[in-house]
Enzyme design. Structure first.
Site, mmCIF file in Angstrom:
data_model
loop_
_atom_site.group_PDB
_atom_site.id
_atom_site.type_symbol
_atom_site.label_atom_id
_atom_site.label_comp_id
_atom_site.label_asym_id
_atom_site.label_seq_id
_atom_site.Cartn_x
_atom_site.Cartn_y
_atom_site.Cartn_z
ATOM 1 C CB CYS A 55 35.196 28.320 10.910
ATOM 2 S SG CYS A 55 36.384 27.114 11.127
ATOM 3 C CB CYS A 108 33.661 22.100 11.816
ATOM 4 S SG CYS A 108 35.688 23.599 12.081
ATOM 5 C CB CYS A 162 34.944 24.062 7.959
ATOM 6 S SG CYS A 162 33.583 25.555 9.065
ATOM 7 C CG HIS A 169 30.796 29.392 32.616
ATOM 8 N ND1 HIS A 169 29.568 30.537 33.994
ATOM 9 C CD2 HIS A 169 30.115 28.170 33.222
ATOM 10 C CE1 HIS A 169 29.231 29.845 34.821
ATOM 11 N NE2 HIS A 169 28.923 28.888 34.003
ATOM 12 C CD GLU A 228 25.687 41.216 47.568
ATOM 13 O OE1 GLU A 228 25.757 42.334 48.089
ATOM 14 O OE2 GLU A 228 25.342 41.122 46.614
ATOM 15 N N GLY A 232 33.764 35.274 45.236
ATOM 16 C CA GLY A 232 33.416 36.645 44.292
ATOM 17 C C GLY A 232 32.105 35.746 43.565
HETATM 18 P P1 OAD Z 1 27.471 37.586 39.920
HETATM 19 O O1 OAD Z 1 28.065 39.307 38.911
HETATM 20 O O2 OAD Z 1 26.155 36.967 39.420
HETATM 21 O O3 OAD Z 1 28.129 37.757 41.542
HETATM 22 C C1 OAD Z 1 29.680 38.077 41.646
HETATM 23 C C2 OAD Z 1 29.551 38.312 43.298
HETATM 24 O O4 OAD Z 1 31.040 38.846 43.643
HETATM 25 C C3 OAD Z 1 27.809 39.175 43.606
HETATM 26 O O5 OAD Z 1 27.820 38.272 44.880
HETATM 27 C C4 OAD Z 1 29.110 40.174 44.846
HETATM 28 O O6 OAD Z 1 29.186 40.543 45.829
HETATM 29 C C5 OAD Z 1 30.061 39.926 45.192
HETATM 30 N N1 OAD Z 1 32.066 40.550 44.883
HETATM 31 C C6 OAD Z 1 31.511 41.571 44.376
HETATM 32 N N2 OAD Z 1 33.442 42.343 44.400
HETATM 33 C C7 OAD Z 1 33.369 41.590 45.263
HETATM 34 C C8 OAD Z 1 34.928 41.584 45.832
HETATM 35 N N3 OAD Z 1 36.096 42.425 45.581
HETATM 36 N N4 OAD Z 1 35.541 40.668 46.634
HETATM 37 C C9 OAD Z 1 34.849 39.378 46.698
HETATM 38 N N5 OAD Z 1 32.527 39.322 46.196
HETATM 39 C C10 OAD Z 1 33.247 40.232 45.667
HETATM 40 O O7 OAD Z 1 29.093 36.818 39.432
HETATM 41 P P2 OAD Z 1 28.446 35.261 39.156
HETATM 42 O O8 OAD Z 1 28.431 34.489 40.751
HETATM 43 O O9 OAD Z 1 30.520 34.572 38.764
HETATM 44 O O10 OAD Z 1 28.240 32.927 33.099
HETATM 45 O O11 OAD Z 1 28.023 34.629 37.962
HETATM 46 C C11 OAD Z 1 27.941 33.225 37.166
HETATM 47 C C12 OAD Z 1 28.573 33.254 35.662
HETATM 48 O O12 OAD Z 1 26.992 34.295 35.260
HETATM 49 C C13 OAD Z 1 29.179 33.689 35.449
HETATM 50 O O13 OAD Z 1 30.169 33.456 34.447
HETATM 51 C C14 OAD Z 1 28.686 34.072 33.874
HETATM 52 C C15 OAD Z 1 27.226 35.144 34.815
HETATM 53 O O14 OAD Z 1 26.196 34.784 33.390
HETATM 54 C C16 OAD Z 1 28.369 32.865 31.210
HETATM 55 O O15 OAD Z 1 29.432 33.689 31.960
HETATM 56 C C17 OAD Z 1 27.683 32.070 31.002
#
Ligand code: OAD
Length: 243
Positions: free
Chosen positions: A150, A132, A152, A121, A217, A189
């Site tokens: 930029c 550009c 450009c 991401h 969870e 996570g």
């Molecule tokens: P989320 O915020 O959707 O999920 C975070 C997950 O981490 C949840 O399932 C929590 O239960 C878990 N969690 C929190 N603390 C934790 C810990 N200490 N240990 C283990 N697990 C834990 O985040 P992502 O799945 O990364 O996109 O989200 C995916 C994408 O959605 C991101 O990359 C972002 C967002 O829109 C972009 O930035 C393009």
């Protein structure tokens, strides 16, 4: 609380693995103090993604989008890698075949010492030109100069994959290929709601890998993994490599 049996099974799988792939999401950085996206304290609970993280939002109000990313960069700049990030560096050193794939843009895997995480991401510390092909590292955005331009003449934007945009093709291709080759896949996570990232553990599973999830969870893919370890990644990952 995890049964000691599951910890020692996964630990044994790690020792035997020849091709280990790890996919991380925002949860691995939560213990460092970086906000996650979903859940009660998640960013998307307080901010509207469509106003801040889409190409349309940037075209409409680049200053607002840049200010939001500057605020996030400020938060991330005050954090450092936690024991979960560091355990993955150890795994990279000790595993014969290792790939780290991350959805995170915070740069904490690099700071911990992971050598080349596949960043699906983007990277919050990089900018790219909206017109550009320029792309570069940028750690200081002078606030008076937002939005940056930029050479450009077009606007520079954060090098982040926004909603509605494609992932970098070369990075996704590598992540997909490595997932197909994995014999063990750790999903750490992530809520596993955003595709194509969330498809990678399932690709690995279909190709014969064992899949282990580490999360606080149950998630969208919990019913498809072999073992779910429920707890903090900053505690469980170090335990897995210590056994
Ligand atoms: P989320 O915020 O959707 O999920 C975070 C997950 O981490 C949840 O399932 C929590 O239960 C878990 N969690 C929190 N603390 C934790 C810990 N200490 N240990 C283990 N697990 C834990 O985040 P992502 O799945 O990364 O996109 O989200 C995916 C994408 O959605 C991101 O990359 C972002 C967002 O829109 C972009 O930035 C393009």
């Amino acid at each position: 609380m995890q049964s000691p049996d599951s910890i020692s099974t996964v630990s044994e799988w790690i020792k035997q693995s020849q091709r280990l792939v790890v996919l991380t999401g925002a949860g691995i950085s939560a213990e460092s103090g970086v906000p996650t996206f979903r859940g009660s304290d998640g960013l998307w609970n307080s901010y509207r993604a469509e106003e801040l993280a889409t190409p349309e939002a940037f075209a409409r109000d680049p200053k607002l989008v840049w200010e939001w990313y500057e605020w996030r960069r400020g938060l991330v700049a005050q954090t450092s890698p936690n024991p979960g990030h560091l355990a993955l560096v150890e795994l990279e050193r000790s595993s014969p075949g290792f790939t780290l794939i991350t959805q995170n843009v915070d740069g904490l895997h690099d700071l911990a010492g992971s050598t080349h995480p596949l960043k699906l991401h983007g990277d919050i510390w990089e900018v790219r030109c909206s017109s550009c092909s320029y792309r570069g590292v940028n750690r200081d955005v002078p606030l008076g100069q937002i939005p940056l331009k930029c050479e450009c003449g077009a606007l520079l934007r954060p090098n982040i994959v926004w909603f509605g945009e494609s992932l970098p093709a070369d990075v996704l291709e590598q992540a997909w290929a490595d997932s197909e080759q994995a014999d063990l896949f750790l999903v750490v996570g992530t809520s596993a709601l955003v595709h194509p990232a969330a498809s990678l553990p399932l690709v690995a599973k279909r190709s014969g890998a064992s899949v282990v999830e580490i999360n606080l969870e149950p998630t969208a893919i919990s019913d498809q993994v072999d073992i779910s370890l429920m707890g903090k990644s900053g505690e469980l990952l170090p335990q897995l490599i210590a056994v």
